[in-house]
Motif scaffolding. Structure first.
Motif, PDB file in Angstrom:
ATOM      1  N   LYS A 243      11.521   8.777  -4.884  1.00  0.00           N
ATOM      2  CA  LYS A 243      11.745   7.326  -4.863  1.00  0.00           C
ATOM      3  C   LYS A 243      11.878   6.872  -3.418  1.00  0.00           C
ATOM      4  O   LYS A 243      12.376   7.600  -2.572  1.00  0.00           O
ATOM      5  CB  LYS A 243      13.036   6.978  -5.623  1.00  0.00           C
TER       6      LYS A 243
ATOM      7  N   TYR B  35      -0.575  -0.633  -7.186  1.00  0.00           N
ATOM      8  CA  TYR B  35       0.226  -0.913  -8.376  1.00  0.00           C
ATOM      9  C   TYR B  35      -0.574  -0.397  -9.555  1.00  0.00           C
ATOM     10  O   TYR B  35      -1.792  -0.531  -9.577  1.00  0.00           O
ATOM     11  CB  TYR B  35       0.457  -2.415  -8.516  1.00  0.00           C
TER      12      TYR B  35
ATOM     13  N   GLU C 117      10.625  -1.423  -4.586  1.00  0.00           N
ATOM     14  CA  GLU C 117      10.861  -0.037  -5.025  1.00  0.00           C
ATOM     15  C   GLU C 117       9.524   0.690  -5.144  1.00  0.00           C
ATOM     16  O   GLU C 117       8.573   0.145  -5.710  1.00  0.00           O
ATOM     17  CB  GLU C 117      11.514  -0.034  -6.418  1.00  0.00           C
TER      18      GLU C 117
ATOM     19  N   GLU D 109       6.570  -1.242  -7.627  1.00  0.00           N
ATOM     20  CA  GLU D 109       7.069  -1.692  -8.935  1.00  0.00           C
ATOM     21  C   GLU D 109       6.344  -2.952  -9.412  1.00  0.00           C
ATOM     22  O   GLU D 109       6.371  -3.288 -10.585  1.00  0.00           O
ATOM     23  CB  GLU D 109       8.570  -1.975  -8.836  1.00  0.00           C
TER      24      GLU D 109
END
Ligand SMILES: [Zn+2]
Length: 787
Positions: free
Chosen positions: A370, A434, A328, A317
Motif C-alpha cells: 500500500k 485505475y 491511496e 483508488e
C-alpha cells in the motif's frame, strides 16, 4: 520506415504490418490530422471529441500491427479539393516543421507516402501530405532549417522516398508494375499463426468510428512502391540500408552475442537467457551512438521483463484526483521465474517522491504493497495536450516542442520500479492506472488523470432561442472532490438577461451533481453569444466542463474543456407544420427542429399508408437516407404520392453511388459528386421572388454568413425543366453550381432536393440556415401556416 498521410484510416495497415513484423524494421505512421472533421458512425461525438476517438483508434491499431504513431498539429477542417486551399488553412510552415521534427526524432531511413503530389485526384489534405513529405525529405537533414528543434534533436537525412501506389479510384495510372518495388504482404507468419494481411485486417478494424471493420484475407497479395526521391533500390527498398549491427562501432561483437542468445533460447525456460541478456545489456550500454543505445536498451529491458515473467503495476483508488488530494495506491509486484529479484525502490518521478523497500520477489509469490501520494498544486490538468489551448480552424496550439508529434499525453503520473535482478540493477517504468471489474467486459483499465476540483456543464451544445420567450437553462455542477461549497454564475453579454444572477451550491461527495436553473431572456434582435458557467470556490474561479468518452475499444478518455456554450437568438417566423422525419445515416436535424418549436416524429418504422402519411404536412429525409434506408427502394412511390396529394417532401444530401433506388424523384434528377467546400463561398439567389426565398422569412445574402465547414455536397448535376434551381454558388476558380437547392411542383405539393449542409449548420446554430430550412418546411400552396 515512416509512412506519411493525412488522416486516421489513410495508412496502409497491410504494408505497416508487413514491414514491422516480417522485415522487423521500426515502422511508424505519421498522420497530419486526428480526423476531427469526419462523421462519427458509433456515437454523437464530433470535431475535437471525434479527433480524440480517432487518435485512440489509431493507437489501438498500432498495438496490433506493431507500428508507432505520430501526429502533426494540423486540424482536419473538412473536405478540401486542392492542396493550395489546404495550405491556406493549415499553417504550412508549422505542419512541415512538425514532420521534420518527427523525422529528426524517429530517424526513418525510408519515407513512404500514401498519396502522390498530383493535385485534383483526391482530397486536398491527401495531396498536401505528399507535397509536405517530399519537402520534409529535402530539409530534415539541413541544420539551417527549423534550427529551434536542434536543442533537442540532430538533423536527419532519410535515404529514400517512395509512393505506395494504388489503383483503387480512377485509373489514371495503368496497372504497370514493371518498375515498382513489390512486397507480398499476404505472407504467412508461422510463429504468429496469421498472415500479415490477416493481422492488418484486425488493425484496420480498430477504426470503428469510421465503420472500417475489415475481414481478414489470405493468400498472396502485393503492395507496390514507386520510387520518388533519394537513393533508388532495385528489389527491396531496404536493400540499401544496413540493418545489421555492423553499422555501429563495436557492433560486430554484439551481433555474435545476439546470435548466441537466439541459439540457446528455450521457449519452455525463457529465463535461461537472462544472464546473457545482462551481458548484452552492458555491451550495448557502452556503445557511442546515443540513439541506438537508448532504443536497444529499451528493447533489452522489455525482453528481461518478459523472460522473468515479471508483472509490475500501480493502481489508484479512483481515476481522477485534484490538487491537494491524497490518493491511496496499491502496488502489485510478482516474479514468475527462478531469477533472484528484489524490489528496492518505487519512485513517482513527476512528484519527486519515492519509497525504499527490500522485498524479495520469490518465484510466483505475489507482493501487494500500500502507498499514498498527494497531488501537488503545481500539477497540470490531464486535458489532451493539443486541446489545452483555444485553436483556430487550421492548427492546434501546442507550445512545448517536446509534445509535438506525440499520440497522446504522457501518463499523468509515471512510476519507476527499481529492481535488483541476479545482482544487476534495472528500472522499469509503468503508468499509474485505475482498474475495475466490469461484469460484462471483465478487467477494464483506464488512465489515472489529474482533474479540476469542480465542473460546470450547461445543458446542450448550442441553445437556440426561436422567439422572445425566456428559457430555463440548466447547469450541472459536478464535484471533483469532497466537501465543496461555492457559487455559480452564467457569463453572457448584457443584452441577455438572467434570473437569478448567481446560485449557491454545496456538494459533500466527489462525483455528486447539483443542478441549478437560470431563466435566460434573449435580446430582441438576432444575436449569437457565448455563455460560460463560472464556479467560484474560496475566491478561486473554475470554468471547466466534464466530458467522458467511453467505448469498449479504447481506454476511457476524459476532457476538461471550457464550459462555453453558444446561445443563438434567431430572427425567425415559422408555422406549425407537422413533420415526419426518416433518419438516414444519422443527423441532429429532428432535435434542432424541435428546439425551435416544431413537432417532429421519426417515421422509419411507420407503415406508409395514405392515412399515416397525410397526418404530416412535411416529410423530410435525413442525410443519406437514400443510401442507408433499404425500405425506400419500395416506398418512394408512397412518398411521391404524398407530395402529389399536397404534401411537401424535402430530401437532404445522398451520395451518388450506392443509392437504394434511382427512382426517388418525380422528374429526372441525377446526383453527382459536385461539392462546395469553402464555407465562405458567395451564394447567389437565382430567383429572388420565389416563395422559398420570401416566406415566411425573407432571405438575403446575410443568411449565408457564419456557415461552418462547407456549403454543400453531392449536388445534382442534371435535372429536368420541372425543377427550379434557387441558389448558385461555387468554390474559388470553379464553375457555378446551381443544383444545391431544387424545387419542383408535383401535383398539389412540392418536392425539394437540397445538398446544402443543413446537417452541419443547424447543430452549429447558424441563424441563416434555420431561416432557410423553415422556409423549405413552409413551402406549400395552401399556406396552412399560422403565425
Ligand atoms: Zn484521408
Amino acid at each position: 520506415m515512416l509512412y506519411v498521410a493525412a488522416h486516421p484510416d489513410d495508412e496502409n495497415t497491410r504494408l505497416i504490418t508487413y514491414l514491422a513484423n516480417e522485415k522487423k524494421v521500426n515502422t511508424a505512421y505519421f498522420s497530419f490530422t486526428r480526423g476531427d472533421g469526419g462523421q462519427n458512425l458509433i456515437g454523437p461525438e464530433i470535431m475535437e471529441e471525434l479527433g480524440v476517438i480517432r487518435t485512440q483508434e489509431l493507437l489501438e491499431a498500432r498495438k496490433i500491427d506493431n507500428g508507432k504513431q505520430f501526429f502533426s498539429r494540423a486540424v482536419d477542417f473538412g473536405y478540401s479539393k486542392h492542396p493550395e486551399e489546404t495550405f491556406k488553412i493549415w499553417d504550412k510552415d508549422k505542419v512541415l516543421g512538425d514532420l521534420v521534427w518527427v523525422i529528426r526524432k524517429f530517424r526513418p531511413d525510408i519515407i513512404i507516402t500514401r498519396f502522390n503530389t498530383a493535385p485534383g485526384t483526391t482530397h486536398g489534405h491527401h495531396t498536401a501530405s505528399a507535397i509536405l513529405a517530399e519537402e520534409a525529405f529535402d530539409i530534415a537533414g539541413d541544420a539551417t532549417k527549423y534550427r529551434d528543434q536542434l536543442i533537442y534533436v540532430q538533423p536527419w537525412q532519410p535515404k529514400s522516398l517512395y509512393w505506395n501506389t494504388y489503383w483503387w479510384r480512377r485509373s489514371e495510372h495503368q496497372k504497370d508494375t514493371a518498375n515498382l518495388i513489390s512486397y507480398d504482404i499476404g505472407k504467412y507468419n508461422s510463429l504468429l499463426g496469421l498472415s500479415y494481411s490477416e493481422i492488418a485486417a484486425l488493425s484496420r478494424s480498430s477504426h470503428r468510428s469510421q465503420g472500417f471493420g475489415a475481414t481478414g484475407s489470405r493468400g498472396i497479395q502485393k503492395e507496390y512502391l514507386q520510387y520518388t526521391k533519394g537513393q533508388e533500390a532495385e528489389k527491396d527498398a531496404l536493400e540499401i540500408i544496413d540493418l545489421s549491427w555492423n553499422k555501429i562501432e563495436g557492433g560486430k561483437e554484439i551481433d555474435i552475442d545476439i546470435d548466441h542468445i537466439l541459439s540457446t533460447f528455450d521457449p519452455a525456460n525463457p529465463v535461461g537467457i537472462l544472464n546473457d541478456m545482462f551481458k548484452l545489456r552492458h555491451k550495448v550500454g557502452n556503445i557511442e551512438d546515443d540513439f541506438w543505445k537508448q532504443a536497444k536498451l529499451d528493447e533489452i529491458d522489455e525482453i528481461i521483463y518478459a523472460v522473468t515473467g515479471l508483472f509490475l503495476e500501480v493502481s489508484a483508488e479512483d481515476y481522477t484526483a485534484s490538487h491537494g488530494d491524497e490518493v491511496e495506491l496499491e502496488i502489485e509486484a510478482i516474479n514468475r521465474s527462478s531469477a533472484d529479484i528484489v524490489l528496492k525502490k518505487v519512485t513517482f518521478k513527476t512528484l519527486g517522491v519515492g519509497m525504499t523497500y527490500a522485498v524479495n520477489l520469490d518465484n510466483n509469490r505475489i507482493q501487494k504493497l500500500k502507498s499514498k501520494i498527494i497531488i501537488p498544486k503545481s500539477a497540470s490538468y490531464s486535458q489532451p495536450y493539443w486541446l489545452k489551448n483555444d485553436h483556430g480552424i487550421g492548427m492546434f496550439e501546442v507550445n512545448d516542442q517536446r509534445l509535438i508529434g506525440k499520440g497522446e499525453n504522457d501518463p499523468a503520473i509515471s512510476v519507476d520500479f527499481l529492481l535488483n535482478i541476479n545482482g544487476e540493477e534495472i528500472v522499469f517504468s509503468k503508468p499509474l492506472i485505475y482498474k475495475r471489474n466490469d461484469p460484462v467486459l471483465g478487467e477494464v483499465y483506464r488512465p489515472f488523470v489529474i482533474a479540476p476540483p469542480v465542473y460546470a456543464n450547461i445543458s446542450g451544445s448550442v441553445v437556440i432561442f426561436a422567439n422572445h420567450a425566456s428559457q430555463d437553462i440548466f447547469v450541472d455542477i459536478k464535484a471533483g472532490k469532497n466537501d465543496l461549497k461555492g457559487t455559480v454564475k452564467l457569463n453572457l453579454p448584457n443584452t441577455w438577461k438572467m434570473e437569478p444572477a448567481v446560485h449557491e451550491f454545496e456538494l459533500s461527495q466527489k462525483g455528486e451533481v447539483a443542478t441549478v436553473v437560470f431563466k435566460v431572456t434573449p435580446p430582441n434582435l438576432q444575436e449569437t453569444a457565448i455563455a460560460n458557467a463560472v464556479v467560484k470556490i474560496d475566491e478561486k474561479e473554475f470554468s471547466y466542463s466534464y466530458t467522458e468518452i467511453s467505448y469498449d475499444h479504447f481506454p476511457a478518455q476524459l476532457l476538461f474543456n471550457s464550459s462555453d456554450v453558444k446561445f443563438v437568438k434567431l430572427d425567425l417566423e415559422k408555422g406549425n407544420e407537422q413533420i415526419g422525419y426518416i433518419l438516414g445515416a444519422g443527423d441532429n436535424i429532428p432535435e434542432n427542429l424541435r428546439q425551435i418549436g416544431y413537432e417532429v416524429d421519426i417515421i422509419n418504422e411507420m407503415v406508409f399508408t395514405q392515412k399515416n402519411l397525410d397526418q404530416y404536412d412535411v416529410i423530410i429525409l435525413g442525410i443519406r437516407a437514400l443510401n442507408t434506408v433499404e425500405r425506400l427502394k419500395f416506398d418512394m412511390d408512397n412518398l411521391l404520392d404524398f407530395v402529389h396529394r399536397g404534401g411537401n417532401l424535402i430530401i437532404q444530401y445522398n451520395t451518388s453511388h450506392r443509392l437504394v433506388t434511382e427512382d426517388f424523384a418525380p422528374y429526372p434528377l441525377k446526383l453527382s459528386r459536385d461539392r462546395i467546400t469553402v464555407e465562405e463561398a458567395e451564394v447567389k439567389i437565382l430567383i429572388k421572388g420565389h416563395q422559398l426565398m420570401n416566406y415566411p422569412n425573407q432571405i438575403t445574402s446575410k443568411d449565408f454568413d457564419d456557415w461552418v465547414q462547407e456549403r454543400g455536397l453531392y449536388f445534382p448535376s442534371n435535372w429536368s425543366d420541372e425543377y427550379e434551381p434557387i441558389l448558385s454558388s461555387h468554390d474559388p476558380g470553379e464553375e457555378p453550381l446551381t443544383g444545391g437547392l431544387l424545387v419542383a411542383k408535383h401535383g398539389k405539393g412540392y418536392f425539394i432536393y437540397t445538398g446544402y449542409s443543413w446537417f452541419r449548420e443547424l447543430p452549429a446554430g447558424v441563424p441563416g440556415a434555420y431561416r432557410i430550412f423553415v422556409n423549405m418546411i413552409s413551402m406549400s400552396d395552401n399556406a396552412r401556416q399560422s403565425k
